[in-house]
Design a protein around this motif. Structure first.
Motif, PDB file in Angstrom:
ATOM      1  N   GLU A 313       0.908  -1.000   0.051  1.00 26.48           N
ATOM      2  CA  GLU A 313      -0.084  -0.024  -0.072  1.00 26.48           C
ATOM      3  C   GLU A 313       0.901   1.203   0.009  1.00 26.48           C
ATOM      4  O   GLU A 313       1.484   1.598   1.006  1.00 26.48           O
ATOM      5  CB  GLU A 313      -0.950   0.068   1.230  1.00 26.48           C
ATOM      6  N   VAL A 314       1.259   1.787  -1.108  1.00 28.34           N
ATOM      7  CA  VAL A 314       2.060   2.974  -1.266  1.00 28.34           C
ATOM      8  C   VAL A 314       1.450   4.262  -1.207  1.00 28.34           C
ATOM      9  O   VAL A 314       0.410   4.621  -1.415  1.00 28.34           O
ATOM     10  CB  VAL A 314       2.568   2.937  -2.606  1.00 28.34           C
ATOM     11  N   ASN A 315       2.228   4.908  -0.143  1.00 24.34           N
ATOM     12  CA  ASN A 315       1.748   6.240   0.198  1.00 24.34           C
ATOM     13  C   ASN A 315       2.129   7.070  -0.881  1.00 24.34           C
ATOM     14  O   ASN A 315       3.243   7.579  -1.074  1.00 24.34           O
ATOM     15  CB  ASN A 315       2.450   6.769   1.544  1.00 24.34           C
ATOM     16  N   THR A 316       1.013   7.579  -1.918  1.00 24.40           N
ATOM     17  CA  THR A 316       1.483   8.354  -3.044  1.00 24.40           C
ATOM     18  C   THR A 316       1.845   9.605  -2.705  1.00 24.40           C
ATOM     19  O   THR A 316       2.355  10.428  -3.794  1.00 24.40           O
ATOM     20  CB  THR A 316       0.462   7.983  -4.294  1.00 24.40           C
ATOM     21  N   SER A 317       1.561  10.280  -1.728  1.00 25.09           N
ATOM     22  CA  SER A 317       1.550  11.473  -1.126  1.00 25.09           C
ATOM     23  C   SER A 317       3.085  11.713  -0.802  1.00 25.09           C
ATOM     24  O   SER A 317       3.709  12.890  -0.682  1.00 25.09           O
ATOM     25  CB  SER A 317       0.830  11.984  -0.091  1.00 25.09           C
ATOM     26  N   LEU A 318       4.024  10.825  -0.629  1.00 19.06           N
ATOM     27  CA  LEU A 318       5.303  10.764  -0.088  1.00 19.06           C
ATOM     28  C   LEU A 318       6.024  11.367  -1.232  1.00 19.06           C
ATOM     29  O   LEU A 318       6.310  10.828  -2.443  1.00 19.06           O
ATOM     30  CB  LEU A 318       5.894   9.371   0.041  1.00 19.06           C
ATOM     31  N   THR A 319       6.643  12.668  -1.187  1.00 18.65           N
ATOM     32  CA  THR A 319       7.454  13.235  -1.919  1.00 18.65           C
ATOM     33  C   THR A 319       9.085  13.242  -1.576  1.00 18.65           C
ATOM     34  O   THR A 319      10.014  13.320  -2.534  1.00 18.65           O
ATOM     35  CB  THR A 319       7.135  14.709  -1.858  1.00 18.65           C
ATOM     36  N   VAL A 320       9.465  12.779  -0.510  1.00 21.06           N
ATOM     37  CA  VAL A 320      10.905  12.569  -0.138  1.00 21.06           C
ATOM     38  C   VAL A 320      10.898  11.430   0.456  1.00 21.06           C
ATOM     39  O   VAL A 320      10.390  10.968   1.219  1.00 21.06           O
ATOM     40  CB  VAL A 320      11.123  13.848   0.997  1.00 21.06           C
ATOM     41  N   PHE A 321      11.738  10.632  -0.232  1.00 17.43           N
ATOM     42  CA  PHE A 321      12.299   9.254  -0.104  1.00 17.43           C
ATOM     43  C   PHE A 321      13.624   9.296   0.327  1.00 17.43           C
ATOM     44  O   PHE A 321      14.553   9.981  -0.245  1.00 17.43           O
ATOM     45  CB  PHE A 321      12.030   8.292  -1.252  1.00 17.43           C
ATOM     46  N   PRO A 322      14.123   8.683   1.349  1.00 17.72           N
ATOM     47  CA  PRO A 322      15.542   8.463   1.853  1.00 17.72           C
ATOM     48  C   PRO A 322      16.344   8.127   0.638  1.00 17.72           C
ATOM     49  O   PRO A 322      16.330   7.178   0.128  1.00 17.72           O
ATOM     50  CB  PRO A 322      15.693   7.638   2.960  1.00 17.72           C
ATOM     51  N   ARG A 323      17.561   9.310   0.467  1.00 18.28           N
ATOM     52  CA  ARG A 323      18.549   8.962  -0.613  1.00 18.28           C
ATOM     53  C   ARG A 323      19.579   8.186  -0.055  1.00 18.28           C
ATOM     54  O   ARG A 323      20.268   8.494   0.829  1.00 18.28           O
ATOM     55  CB  ARG A 323      19.294  10.259  -1.119  1.00 18.28           C
ATOM     56  N   LEU A 324      19.859   6.984  -1.050  1.00 18.81           N
ATOM     57  CA  LEU A 324      21.127   6.221  -0.775  1.00 18.81           C
ATOM     58  C   LEU A 324      22.279   6.416  -1.597  1.00 18.81           C
ATOM     59  O   LEU A 324      22.291   5.900  -2.697  1.00 18.81           O
ATOM     60  CB  LEU A 324      20.752   4.649  -0.903  1.00 18.81           C
ATOM     61  N   VAL A 325      22.884   7.596  -1.227  1.00 21.63           N
ATOM     62  CA  VAL A 325      23.938   8.099  -2.300  1.00 21.63           C
ATOM     63  C   VAL A 325      25.052   7.443  -2.563  1.00 21.63           C
ATOM     64  O   VAL A 325      25.616   7.707  -3.769  1.00 21.63           O
ATOM     65  CB  VAL A 325      24.310   9.558  -1.501  1.00 21.63           C
ATOM     66  N   ASN A 326      25.386   6.424  -1.863  1.00 24.41           N
ATOM     67  CA  ASN A 326      26.917   5.580  -2.376  1.00 24.41           C
ATOM     68  C   ASN A 326      26.197   4.142  -2.775  1.00 24.41           C
ATOM     69  O   ASN A 326      27.142   3.215  -3.152  1.00 24.41           O
ATOM     70  CB  ASN A 326      27.708   5.281  -1.208  1.00 24.41           C
ATOM     71  N   LEU A 327      24.937   3.949  -3.053  1.00 29.75           N
ATOM     72  CA  LEU A 327      24.663   2.493  -3.262  1.00 29.75           C
ATOM     73  C   LEU A 327      24.881   2.451  -4.945  1.00 29.75           C
ATOM     74  O   LEU A 327      24.283   2.929  -5.690  1.00 29.75           O
ATOM     75  CB  LEU A 327      23.070   2.459  -3.103  1.00 29.75           C
ATOM     76  N   LYS A 328      25.462   1.180  -5.193  1.00 27.96           N
ATOM     77  CA  LYS A 328      25.976   1.014  -6.417  1.00 27.96           C
ATOM     78  C   LYS A 328      25.165  -0.273  -6.873  1.00 27.96           C
ATOM     79  O   LYS A 328      24.865  -0.403  -8.099  1.00 27.96           O
ATOM     80  CB  LYS A 328      27.592   0.513  -6.500  1.00 27.96           C
ATOM     81  N   VAL A 329      24.803  -1.152  -6.279  1.00 26.24           N
ATOM     82  CA  VAL A 329      24.127  -2.527  -6.533  1.00 26.24           C
ATOM     83  C   VAL A 329      22.864  -2.561  -5.644  1.00 26.24           C
ATOM     84  O   VAL A 329      22.782  -2.835  -4.523  1.00 26.24           O
ATOM     85  CB  VAL A 329      24.842  -3.858  -6.267  1.00 26.24           C
ATOM     86  N   LEU A 330      21.655  -2.681  -6.429  1.00 32.80           N
ATOM     87  CA  LEU A 330      20.462  -3.110  -5.839  1.00 32.80           C
ATOM     88  C   LEU A 330      19.648  -4.241  -6.260  1.00 32.80           C
ATOM     89  O   LEU A 330      19.634  -4.509  -7.619  1.00 32.80           O
ATOM     90  CB  LEU A 330      19.537  -1.958  -6.011  1.00 32.80           C
ATOM     91  N   THR A 331      19.359  -5.272  -5.508  1.00 29.74           N
ATOM     92  CA  THR A 331      18.797  -6.350  -5.895  1.00 29.74           C
ATOM     93  C   THR A 331      17.299  -6.605  -5.045  1.00 29.74           C
ATOM     94  O   THR A 331      16.995  -6.387  -3.959  1.00 29.74           O
ATOM     95  CB  THR A 331      19.521  -7.664  -5.359  1.00 29.74           C
ATOM     96  N   LEU A 332      16.172  -6.632  -6.018  1.00 32.23           N
ATOM     97  CA  LEU A 332      15.179  -6.725  -5.262  1.00 32.23           C
ATOM     98  C   LEU A 332      14.100  -7.974  -5.682  1.00 32.23           C
ATOM     99  O   LEU A 332      14.065  -8.458  -6.824  1.00 32.23           O
ATOM    100  CB  LEU A 332      14.160  -5.676  -6.187  1.00 32.23           C
ATOM    101  N   LEU A 333      13.625  -8.478  -4.683  1.00 33.80           N
ATOM    102  CA  LEU A 333      12.511  -9.821  -4.957  1.00 33.80           C
ATOM    103  C   LEU A 333      11.274  -8.973  -5.071  1.00 33.80           C
ATOM    104  O   LEU A 333      10.696  -8.374  -3.933  1.00 33.80           O
ATOM    105  CB  LEU A 333      12.773 -10.454  -3.644  1.00 33.80           C
ATOM    106  N   VAL A 334      10.417  -9.053  -5.945  1.00 32.50           N
ATOM    107  CA  VAL A 334       9.482  -8.135  -6.208  1.00 32.50           C
ATOM    108  C   VAL A 334       7.988  -9.154  -6.288  1.00 32.50           C
ATOM    109  O   VAL A 334       8.300 -10.226  -7.193  1.00 32.50           O
ATOM    110  CB  VAL A 334       9.418  -7.189  -7.417  1.00 32.50           C
TER     111      VAL A 334
END
Length: 462
Positions: A313-334
């Protein structure tokens, strides 16, 4: 005639001896070679010659597991296993043991034998001790489980020599006079009945511990991993059904893995954390956002992150999401309907270089069609991913979510070099489908994307 046959036999025997290079090696080298065999296979070499008769009794690695037993009756297999281990240990002549491994489903009925085996290993200054007495089934009662001996934690030889300890399927109690395992570098506890106080005491007392994994410990409610002199670099926590809180204060921690239900995380001091996998099967969007916020603030050096995205259930009003500025690799199980959560995660990772998306679908997942708009179809070039070079899509099908996401990447990932599309779905029960009409259709859909791919993108269709 007899002398001719004898002479010919002697010549063959002499030439065969010259070809026996292994037997000409020093005992130490032969024993080292035998150490890669199981005790049962190593003992067979005693039949080769008189010289080989006792060499196997000096092997430093003793690995006993269920594969040694072939009797169809479980009770007889257990009896034969206990006899085999006891017989091998009674013949062993080595002064030191590097690795001692017992992997068989045993319980308190074999306790007196297991105690003797552990005493044997301690007497020979074992460095790697693995005691796995379970078939990885859920623990409901502990009445028949083997109790790990208290003398292990009071023996000076064990306290000073043991470097790797893995215990599974046991009851664990620390004696009141326990101080520490002085040389312990790696500890693994699975299906172990231990209280959280004893576990926290064990962790805080092992000052050289670098790797710790705990899984399926039903009595664990609060896990505290902290200490100013803690050397811990790797921490894995999985499927502890009663766990509510995890508190980590480990300045040297590099890798962290958590699998299970939602818990309260407190990552107070993890400045060296670079790799994290957080696989939570009952997550929410706000919970994922909170985890990312926690990591962004407390783990600024995070380079690789793995997450599970359930139908949120996504909060579509969310405008600021925490930034992961050094992240190079992202693996997602969706799971199904993942697009909005994935959009926010990509926006939060501006320097991402490698993305792997594994689609996990239930056997009767509802497929979204053109009647429901996908978020990626409406963004065009609103946001570019300047550093994203490699993307893997596992479980790609001719669904709107998958197609629009692939098109979005082809348009907005300006540095993209490789896009790998795998049409085989991985279901939640672990089953991977075989080649069928749907996989062929998915490939056809992926080939249509070739027309939209820029010249610098290599599209690989498996």
């Amino acid at each position: 005639m007899y002398s001719m046959k004898k002479s010919r036999f002697c010549r063959k025997s002499s030439s065969s001896k010259k070809r026996d290079v292994i037997s000409a090696l020093p005992d130490e080298i032969i024993i080292h070679i035998l150490s890669f065999l199981t005790p049962k296979d190593a003992a067979i070499t005693s039949l080769l010659s008189r010289r080989w008769r006792n060499l196997w009794t000096f092997i430093p690695n003793l690995n006993f597991n269920v594969n040694h037993m072939a009797h169809p009756d479980p009770w007889m297999r257990r009896r034969d296993f206990v006899r085999m281990v006891s017989n091998v240990l009674s013949l062993h002549s080595g002064q030191n043991i590097n690795k001692f491994w017992i992997c068989y489903e045993l319980d308190c009925r074999s306790g007196r034998y297991i105690d003797k085996w552990i005493s044997f290993a301690i007497e020979r200054k074992v460095e790697n001790l693995i005691l796995d007495l379970t078939e990885e089934q859920e623990i409901d009662v502990d009445t028949e489980m083997y109790t790990f001996p208290c003398f292990f934690f009071s023996d000076e030889k064990a306290l000073s020599s043991i470097k790797y300890l893995r215990i599974a399927g046991c009851i664990l109690h620390l004696p009141p006079y326990f101080s520490s395992l002085k040389s312990l570098v790696e500890l693994s506890l699975t299906y172990v009945m231990v209280t959280e106080n004893e576990l926290n005491k064990l962790l805080s007392s092992c000052l050289l511990l670098e790797r710790f994994s705990v899984g399926n410990v039903p009595k664990l409610v609060n896990l505290k991993v902290s200490g100013p002199s803690l050397r811990l670099r790797y921490l894995e926590v999985s499927h502890c059904r009663s766990l509510d809180n995890i508190e980590i204060w480990a300045a040297n921690l590099v890798s962290f893995i958590y699998r299970g239900r939602k818990v309260n995380f407190s990552l107070n001091c993890v400045p060296q954390l670079e790799d994290a996998i957080i696989d939570i099967y009952d997550s929410t969007f706000d919970y994922v956002a909170n985890i990312c916020d926690h990591l962004a603030f407390n783990a600024p050096q995070l380079k690789s992150l793995g997450l599970r995205i359930v139908p949120l259930e996504v909060n579509t009003s969310l405008t600021v999401f925490p930034r992961l500025v050094n992240l190079k690799v992202l693996t997602l199980l969706v799971h199904e309907y993942y697009d909005t959560a994935l959009w926010y995660l990509l926006r939060a990772s501006p320097f991402l270089q490698v993305l792997q998306v594994k689609f996990l679908w239930r056997l009767k997942s509802p497929f979204r069609t053109g009647g429901c708009k996908n978020i990626f179809s409406g963004y065009g070039t609103a946001f570019t991913h300047e550093f994203l070079k490699e993307v893997h899509m596992l479980g790609f099908r001719s669904r709107l979510d998958d197609i629009e996401f692939a098109r979005y990447l082809l348009k907005n990932a300006t540095a993209l070099n490789i896009l790998v599309i795998d049409p085989f779905i991985r279901y939640l029960d672990g089953w991977v489908e075989k080649e069928n009409k749907a996989t062929r259709k998915a490939r056809d859909e992926a080939r249509r994307l070739l027309k939209e791919a820029p010249a610098n993108v290599h599209l690989l269709i498996l």
